[in-house]
Design a protein around this motif. Sequence first.
Motif, PDB file in Angstrom:
ATOM      1  N   GLY A  41     -21.620  31.478 -51.096  1.00 55.31           N
ATOM      2  CA  GLY A  41     -22.141  30.408 -51.932  1.00 55.31           C
ATOM      3  C   GLY A  41     -23.479  29.867 -51.451  1.00 55.31           C
ATOM      4  N   THR A  42     -24.092  30.557 -50.492  1.00 55.09           N
ATOM      5  CA  THR A  42     -25.365  30.081 -49.936  1.00 55.09           C
ATOM      6  C   THR A  42     -26.511  31.078 -50.117  1.00 55.09           C
ATOM      7  OG1 THR A  42     -24.867  31.017 -47.748  1.00 55.09           O
ATOM      8  CG2 THR A  42     -24.146  28.740 -48.167  1.00 55.09           C
ATOM      9  N   LEU A  43     -26.244  32.200 -50.768  1.00 53.54           N
ATOM     10  CA  LEU A  43     -27.262  33.230 -50.910  1.00 53.54           C
ATOM     11  C   LEU A  43     -28.340  32.796 -51.893  1.00 53.54           C
ATOM     12  CD1 LEU A  43     -27.959  36.199 -50.049  1.00 53.54           C
ATOM     13  CD2 LEU A  43     -26.911  36.882 -52.221  1.00 53.54           C
ATOM     14  N   ALA A  44     -29.572  32.810 -51.444  1.00 50.98           N
ATOM     15  CA  ALA A  44     -30.708  32.512 -52.322  1.00 50.98           C
ATOM     16  C   ALA A  44     -31.229  33.796 -52.965  1.00 50.98           C
ATOM     17  CB  ALA A  44     -31.822  31.838 -51.538  1.00 50.98           C
ATOM     18  N   ALA A  45     -31.242  34.870 -52.171  1.00 50.72           N
ATOM     19  CA  ALA A  45     -31.749  36.152 -52.668  1.00 50.72           C
ATOM     20  C   ALA A  45     -31.369  37.258 -51.698  1.00 50.72           C
ATOM     21  CB  ALA A  45     -33.269  36.113 -52.814  1.00 50.72           C
ATOM     22  N   MET A  46     -31.478  38.476 -52.202  1.00 53.81           N
ATOM     23  CA  MET A  46     -31.339  39.655 -51.366  1.00 53.81           C
ATOM     24  C   MET A  46     -32.614  40.463 -51.533  1.00 53.81           C
ATOM     25  SD  MET A  46     -28.546  42.727 -51.347  1.00 53.81           S
ATOM     26  CE  MET A  46     -27.310  41.745 -50.516  1.00 53.81           C
ATOM     27  N   GLU A  47     -33.170  40.883 -50.420  1.00 51.32           N
ATOM     28  CA  GLU A  47     -34.347  41.752 -50.458  1.00 51.32           C
ATOM     29  C   GLU A  47     -33.915  43.152 -50.061  1.00 51.32           C
ATOM     30  OE1 GLU A  47     -37.566  40.187 -48.138  1.00 51.32           O
ATOM     31  OE2 GLU A  47     -37.885  38.525 -49.524  1.00 51.32           O
ATOM     32  N   ILE A  48     -34.307  44.117 -50.885  1.00 47.66           N
ATOM     33  CA  ILE A  48     -33.934  45.508 -50.646  1.00 47.66           C
ATOM     34  C   ILE A  48     -35.207  46.306 -50.436  1.00 47.66           C
ATOM     35  CG2 ILE A  48     -32.781  47.535 -51.588  1.00 47.66           C
ATOM     36  CD1 ILE A  48     -31.157  45.533 -53.332  1.00 47.66           C
ATOM     37  N   GLU A  49     -35.257  47.010 -49.305  1.00 47.23           N
ATOM     38  CA  GLU A  49     -36.405  47.841 -48.981  1.00 47.23           C
ATOM     39  C   GLU A  49     -35.993  49.307 -48.996  1.00 47.23           C
ATOM     40  OE1 GLU A  49     -38.189  46.641 -45.299  1.00 47.23           O
ATOM     41  OE2 GLU A  49     -38.338  44.548 -45.925  1.00 47.23           O
ATOM     42  N   HIS A  50     -36.964  50.178 -49.205  1.00 47.51           N
ATOM     43  CA  HIS A  50     -36.712  51.621 -49.180  1.00 47.51           C
ATOM     44  C   HIS A  50     -38.028  52.338 -48.942  1.00 47.51           C
ATOM     45  CE1 HIS A  50     -38.306  53.201 -53.104  1.00 47.51           C
ATOM     46  NE2 HIS A  50     -38.485  51.909 -53.246  1.00 47.51           N
ATOM     47  N   TYR A  51     -37.935  53.639 -48.654  1.00 41.98           N
ATOM     48  CA  TYR A  51     -39.113  54.481 -48.520  1.00 41.98           C
ATOM     49  C   TYR A  51     -39.268  55.285 -49.800  1.00 41.98           C
ATOM     50  CZ  TYR A  51     -39.337  53.479 -43.540  1.00 41.98           C
ATOM     51  OH  TYR A  51     -39.434  52.851 -42.328  1.00 41.98           O
ATOM     52  N   PRO A  52     -40.292  54.965 -50.616  1.00 43.70           N
ATOM     53  CA  PRO A  52     -40.497  55.719 -51.855  1.00 43.70           C
ATOM     54  C   PRO A  52     -40.607  57.221 -51.579  1.00 43.70           C
ATOM     55  CG  PRO A  52     -41.906  53.794 -51.802  1.00 43.70           C
ATOM     56  CD  PRO A  52     -41.299  53.915 -50.428  1.00 43.70           C
ATOM     57  N   GLY A  53     -40.053  57.991 -52.446  1.00 48.93           N
ATOM     58  CA  GLY A  53     -40.045  59.445 -52.286  1.00 48.93           C
ATOM     59  C   GLY A  53     -38.813  59.892 -51.517  1.00 48.93           C
ATOM     60  N   MET A  54     -38.634  59.383 -50.317  1.00 49.46           N
ATOM     61  CA  MET A  54     -37.475  59.742 -49.513  1.00 49.46           C
ATOM     62  C   MET A  54     -36.188  59.269 -50.183  1.00 49.46           C
ATOM     63  SD  MET A  54     -36.651  58.824 -45.546  1.00 49.46           S
ATOM     64  CE  MET A  54     -35.609  57.385 -45.669  1.00 49.46           C
ATOM     65  N   THR A  55     -36.203  58.054 -50.697  1.00 53.20           N
ATOM     66  CA  THR A  55     -35.006  57.487 -51.323  1.00 53.20           C
ATOM     67  C   THR A  55     -34.620  58.278 -52.560  1.00 53.20           C
ATOM     68  OG1 THR A  55     -35.629  55.308 -50.492  1.00 53.20           O
ATOM     69  CG2 THR A  55     -34.012  55.376 -52.267  1.00 53.20           C
ATOM     70  N   ARG A  57     -35.319  61.380 -53.300  1.00 50.68           N
ATOM     71  CA  ARG A  57     -34.843  62.708 -52.909  1.00 50.68           C
ATOM     72  C   ARG A  57     -33.412  62.641 -52.385  1.00 50.68           C
ATOM     73  NH1 ARG A  57     -40.074  63.079 -51.198  1.00 50.68           N
ATOM     74  NH2 ARG A  57     -39.548  62.580 -49.034  1.00 50.68           N
ATOM     75  N   ALA A  58     -33.114  61.621 -51.589  1.00 48.94           N
ATOM     76  CA  ALA A  58     -31.763  61.478 -51.043  1.00 48.94           C
ATOM     77  C   ALA A  58     -30.749  61.258 -52.168  1.00 48.94           C
ATOM     78  CB  ALA A  58     -31.711  60.325 -50.040  1.00 48.94           C
ATOM     79  N   ILE A  59     -31.079  60.393 -53.106  1.00 45.77           N
ATOM     80  CA  ILE A  59     -30.157  60.120 -54.213  1.00 45.77           C
ATOM     81  C   ILE A  59     -30.024  61.351 -55.098  1.00 45.77           C
ATOM     82  CG2 ILE A  59     -29.763  58.718 -56.276  1.00 45.77           C
ATOM     83  CD1 ILE A  59     -31.124  56.393 -54.765  1.00 45.77           C
ATOM     84  N   ALA A  60     -31.112  62.049 -55.345  1.00 43.75           N
ATOM     85  CA  ALA A  60     -31.054  63.266 -56.160  1.00 43.75           C
ATOM     86  C   ALA A  60     -30.137  64.304 -55.512  1.00 43.75           C
ATOM     87  CB  ALA A  60     -32.449  63.838 -56.374  1.00 43.75           C
ATOM     88  N   GLY A  61     -30.149  64.384 -54.196  1.00 44.32           N
ATOM     89  CA  GLY A  61     -29.264  65.308 -53.488  1.00 44.32           C
ATOM     90  C   GLY A  61     -27.803  64.924 -53.648  1.00 44.32           C
ATOM     91  N   ILE A  62     -27.508  63.633 -53.553  1.00 48.87           N
ATOM     92  CA  ILE A  62     -26.142  63.142 -53.748  1.00 48.87           C
ATOM     93  C   ILE A  62     -25.700  63.427 -55.187  1.00 48.87           C
ATOM     94  CG2 ILE A  62     -24.697  61.067 -53.814  1.00 48.87           C
ATOM     95  CD1 ILE A  62     -26.626  59.914 -51.605  1.00 48.87           C
ATOM     96  N   LEU A  63     -26.595  63.180 -56.126  1.00 42.31           N
ATOM     97  CA  LEU A  63     -26.298  63.414 -57.539  1.00 42.31           C
ATOM     98  C   LEU A  63     -26.044  64.902 -57.802  1.00 42.31           C
ATOM     99  CD1 LEU A  63     -26.065  62.029 -60.313  1.00 42.31           C
ATOM    100  CD2 LEU A  63     -28.498  62.421 -60.593  1.00 42.31           C
TER     101      LEU A  63
END
Length: 146
Positions: A41-55, A57-63
Motif C-alpha cells: 500500500g506504499t508503492l508510488a511506482a516501479m521502474e523497469i530497466e532493460h538492455y535494448p536488443g538483448m531483451t 532476443r532473450a524473449i524471442a528465444g523463450i517464445l
Amino acid sequence: MRVAVQAEAFDPGHEATGFGQGMPGVGAVVTFAGVVRDTTGTLAAMEIEHYPGMTERAIAGILAEAVARWHLLDALVIHRHGRLGPGEPIMMVATAAAHRAEAFAAAEFLMDYLKSRAPFWKKEITATGAEWVAAKDADEDALDRW
C-alpha cells in the motif's frame, strides 16, 4: 508471433481482441496480463530497466521454444519498461493453439520464463526510498516443472 518491449502503455483487452481470430486450426486462445502490484500500500511506482536488443532476443528465444514445444499457431509477448504506477499493465502473454491444453501450458511456460529469465531489472519506489526487487526462489522453482 510478436514480441514487443515498450515504454508505452497498452490495453490488454484491445490486444486480446482479434488475437488468433480467423486463423485456421485455432481452437483455443489464452491471454494473461500482469499488473504492477502494490503489496504494502506504499508503492508510488516501479521502474523497469532493460538492455535494448538483448531483451528482445532473450524473449524471442523463450517464445520460439514455446512455439516448438506446444505447436502454437500464434503467440504474443508484450512487456513494458520505464516508470509504471500501481495497477498498470506491465506485461501480457497470449497463445493460440488447436487445443486448450497446449495454449494454457505454453502461456504458463512463457509467464514462468519471462518472470525469471527475461533480462529486466525492477526497482520499487515508495515515499521512503527505492529498492531493487530481488529474485525469488519461488520463481526459480517454478521452472523445474518445465
